[in-house]
Design a protein around this motif. Structure first.
Motif, PDB file in Angstrom:
ATOM      1  N   UNK A  32       0.827  -1.199   0.000  1.00  0.00           N
ATOM      2  CA  UNK A  32       0.000   0.000   0.000  1.00  0.00           C
ATOM      3  C   UNK A  32       0.865   1.253   0.000  1.00  0.00           C
ATOM      4  N   UNK A  33       1.928   1.250   0.759  1.00  0.00           N
ATOM      5  CA  UNK A  33       2.831   2.401   0.784  1.00  0.00           C
ATOM      6  C   UNK A  33       3.483   2.608  -0.582  1.00  0.00           C
ATOM      7  N   UNK A  34       3.914   1.524  -1.212  1.00  0.00           N
ATOM      8  CA  UNK A  34       4.521   1.634  -2.543  1.00  0.00           C
ATOM      9  C   UNK A  34       3.497   2.084  -3.576  1.00  0.00           C
ATOM     10  N   UNK A  35       2.264   1.599  -3.459  1.00  0.00           N
ATOM     11  CA  UNK A  35       1.201   1.979  -4.384  1.00  0.00           C
ATOM     12  C   UNK A  35       0.901   3.473  -4.258  1.00  0.00           C
ATOM     13  N   UNK A  36       0.857   3.974  -3.031  1.00  0.00           N
ATOM     14  CA  UNK A  36       0.594   5.403  -2.834  1.00  0.00           C
ATOM     15  C   UNK A  36       1.703   6.244  -3.463  1.00  0.00           C
ATOM     16  N   UNK A  37       2.944   5.830  -3.270  1.00  0.00           N
ATOM     17  CA  UNK A  37       4.065   6.564  -3.853  1.00  0.00           C
ATOM     18  C   UNK A  37       4.000   6.548  -5.381  1.00  0.00           C
ATOM     19  N   UNK A  38       3.801   5.367  -5.962  1.00  0.00           N
ATOM     20  CA  UNK A  38       3.772   5.261  -7.415  1.00  0.00           C
ATOM     21  C   UNK A  38       2.568   5.971  -8.019  1.00  0.00           C
ATOM     22  N   UNK A  39       1.456   6.004  -7.313  1.00  0.00           N
ATOM     23  CA  UNK A  39       0.278   6.704  -7.807  1.00  0.00           C
ATOM     24  C   UNK A  39       0.584   8.181  -7.981  1.00  0.00           C
ATOM     25  N   UNK A  40       1.235   8.770  -6.975  1.00  0.00           N
ATOM     26  CA  UNK A  40       1.609  10.182  -7.079  1.00  0.00           C
ATOM     27  C   UNK A  40       2.615  10.399  -8.215  1.00  0.00           C
ATOM     28  N   UNK A  41       3.550   9.486  -8.369  1.00  0.00           N
ATOM     29  CA  UNK A  41       4.548   9.592  -9.428  1.00  0.00           C
ATOM     30  C   UNK A  41       3.888   9.553 -10.806  1.00  0.00           C
ATOM     31  N   UNK A  42       2.957   8.618 -10.991  1.00  0.00           N
ATOM     32  CA  UNK A  42       2.316   8.451 -12.296  1.00  0.00           C
ATOM     33  C   UNK A  42       1.386   9.631 -12.591  1.00  0.00           C
ATOM     34  N   UNK A  43       0.817  10.255 -11.570  1.00  0.00           N
ATOM     35  CA  UNK A  43      -0.005  11.449 -11.798  1.00  0.00           C
ATOM     36  C   UNK A  43       0.839  12.578 -12.380  1.00  0.00           C
ATOM     37  N   UNK A  44       2.063  12.721 -11.902  1.00  0.00           N
ATOM     38  CA  UNK A  44       2.950  13.775 -12.386  1.00  0.00           C
ATOM     39  C   UNK A  44       3.533  13.408 -13.753  1.00  0.00           C
ATOM     40  N   UNK A  45       3.981  12.171 -13.908  1.00  0.00           N
ATOM     41  CA  UNK A  45       4.625  11.699 -15.126  1.00  0.00           C
ATOM     42  C   UNK A  45       3.668  10.784 -15.882  1.00  0.00           C
TER      43      UNK A  45
END
Length: 88
Positions: A32-45
């Motif tokens: 869940x922590x990794x998913x939250x991080x990657x979700x924010x990353x993919x929103x930007x990129x």
């Protein structure tokens, strides 16, 4: 990105002891922590398709673990999804 300190804090919070990195709850919390991080990353990129695919794999893995936990111990499952703030 998850640092060693973040991982240790998650293990301490969700595990039975500080060395319990293999229990289902800890694995789901780390995913869940990794998913939250990657979700924010993919929103930007938006065109980062490699990480988008990795995000989908993590979500599928977490879903499988949640399904397993729900099947084996429903009370722990309900408690965990409330604690993490995710939909079951």
């Amino acid at each position: 990105m998850l640092t060693k300190e973040n991982v240790a804090a998650i293990i301490k919070e969700y595990g039975q002891n500080e060395h319990d990195s293999g229990s289902t709850e800890v694995q789901i919390a780390l995913l869940t922590a990794r998913i939250k991080y990657l979700t924010e990353h993919v929103k930007v990129h938006k065109h980062d398709y490699h990480n988008s695919r990795g995000l989908l794999r993590l979500v599928a893995q977490r879903h499988a673990l949640l399904k397993y936990l729900k099947r084996t111990d429903y009370n722990r499952y309900v408690e965990l999804i409330k604690k993490l703030g995710i939909r079951g």
